[in-house]
Each structure stands twice: as structure tokens, then as C-alpha cells.
Scaffold this active site. Structure first.
Site, mmCIF file in Angstrom:
data_model
loop_
_atom_site.group_PDB
_atom_site.id
_atom_site.type_symbol
_atom_site.label_atom_id
_atom_site.label_comp_id
_atom_site.label_asym_id
_atom_site.label_seq_id
_atom_site.Cartn_x
_atom_site.Cartn_y
_atom_site.Cartn_z
ATOM 1 N N SER A 18 -1.275 -1.651 13.144
ATOM 2 C CA SER A 18 -0.495 -0.597 13.784
ATOM 3 C C SER A 18 0.150 0.238 12.692
ATOM 4 O O SER A 18 0.388 -0.263 11.587
ATOM 5 C CB SER A 18 0.607 -1.214 14.659
ATOM 6 O OG SER A 18 1.551 -0.240 15.067
ATOM 7 N N TYR A 65 7.272 -7.133 16.288
ATOM 8 C CA TYR A 65 5.996 -6.413 16.337
ATOM 9 C C TYR A 65 5.679 -5.842 14.953
ATOM 10 O O TYR A 65 4.566 -6.004 14.444
ATOM 11 C CB TYR A 65 6.050 -5.302 17.388
ATOM 12 C CG TYR A 65 4.755 -4.561 17.542
ATOM 13 C CD1 TYR A 65 3.709 -5.102 18.287
ATOM 14 C CD2 TYR A 65 4.562 -3.319 16.957
ATOM 15 C CE1 TYR A 65 2.511 -4.430 18.438
ATOM 16 C CE2 TYR A 65 3.376 -2.636 17.102
ATOM 17 C CZ TYR A 65 2.342 -3.188 17.845
ATOM 18 O OH TYR A 65 1.152 -2.509 17.986
#
Length: 196
Positions: free
Chosen positions: A103, A116
């Protein structure tokens, strides 16, 4: 299960071949079985796309230990396990390609997304280490680091943050392109990295 079976039907109707294996990718036995069922059905593993991921939109002090463990298990441990069991078959075949989904937040950081961001940073560095370890064995290991993409996970973030979905999606579109990415665009990058 229904979603996986639906995708299999769509692929077959489009003229492709596919199968669905139900698994909890945070569990070693499920990962081993997934790889083995793939080998049994198709004769080997040439390409592995590690795409399992979840997000918890919380700061470190808001996170529970259980949330931390679950996100790290799904986002990082699953990649380790799938690679652990797939790579020996790639080595036997003389090579392969592994693509890990990281990401943009694995390269920078984001608000209220501590675990995350940590998990995706781990994916980036795991990918680098594996590329070094397996490159000379003709196994290419790459990762992609997309920004916000129009998926159910992105929409779930709005719920986690208590924001109206449409407002959240509009705010997520503040990018140089002026929009969020489409899943098909991410898939195209994966197909390219999986190709010769």
C-alpha cells in the site's frame, strides 16, 4: 464462499479455468492445503499474488492487542505462509513470480491506521528480502503499493471512522488523478508483473 464461487463461474464463462479453495490464510495448515490443492489441480505454482488484507482505522492507543494481531496475521503472516509453501514448487519448476499487495501507506504513513501502515511497511521489506533470496533461483518477487482503490475495504473504512461513505470516497479521491483507483487498474499491474 459464495463470492469465490461466483468469481470461478465468471472466469469459466469467459473461457478461462479456475477453482476456489476456502482458507483462512492466517493459518499455516490452510495455506499449505491451498498450495497443495493448486499443485494437485494444475501441476504446479507459477504465479502467486498475495492479496489478502484487512484494515483497522485506529491509533496505537486505540488498538486492542487482538486487532493488532489479526491485521498482522492477515496482512503479513499470510504472505509469509503462502510463500513458504509455494516457493519450493516454483524452485522445482525453475522459477516463478510472486506479487505482494502492499500500500502507499506502507511507504509513508496515514492517520488512524497504525497497524495497517506497520503491516504494509512489513510487506514492502519482506518483498525486498525475498527478492534478494530468490532472484538467482529465477523467482521474481515484487510488490505493488496502490493508493485508495474502489473496494469494499475502502467503503468499510468510512464505517470504521464514522464518516458518510460518499464524503469519505470524495475525500479519498484527492489525488493527482482526481479520483480513486479501480480494481482493474491494480489487476493490470499484477498481470504485468506476473508476465515474462
Amino acid at each position: 464462499v459464495t463470492g469465490g464461487e461466483t468469481v470461478v463461474r465468471q472466469i469459466i464463462q469467459a473461457g478461462g479455468k479456475a477453482m476456489f479453495v476456502r482458507a483462512d490464510l492466517s493459518q499455516a495448515e490452510d495455506c499449505r492445503n491451498t498450495v497443495q490443492e493448486t499443485v494437485d489441480a494444475w501441476g504446479g505454482v507459477d504465479i502467486l499474488f498475495n492479496n489478502a488484507g484487512i484494515i483497522r482505522r485506529l491509533t496505537v492507543t486505540e488498538l486492542s492487542e487482538e486487532d493488532w494481531d489479526r491485521v498482522m496475521a492477515v496482512n503479513v503472516k499470510s504472505m509469509f505462509l503462502m510463500c513458504k509453501y509455494a516457493i519450493p514448487f516454483m524452485e522445482q519448476a525453475g522459477g516463478g513470480a510472486i506479487i505482494n499487495n502492499a500500500s502507499g501507506w506502507g511507504l509513508t504513513g496515514g492517520a488512524r491506521a497504525a497497524v495497517y501502515c506497520a503491516s504494509k511497511g512489513a510487506v514492502v521489506n519482506l518483498t525486498r528480502a525475498m527478492a534478494v533470496d530468490y532472484g538467482l533461483k529465477n523467482i521474481r518477487v515484487n510488490c505493488i503499493a496502490p493508493g485508495d482503490t474502489d473496494t469494499s475495504m475502502l467503503r468499510n473504512e468510512a464505517k470504521q471512522l464514522g464518516e458518510p461513505e460518499q464524503v469519505f470516497l470524495k475525500d479519498s479521491a484527492i489525488r493527482p488523478l482526481g479520483r480513486i483507483a479501480r480494481p482493474e487498474e491494480i489487476a493490470s499491474a499484477v498481470v504485468y508483473l506476473a508476465s515474462d
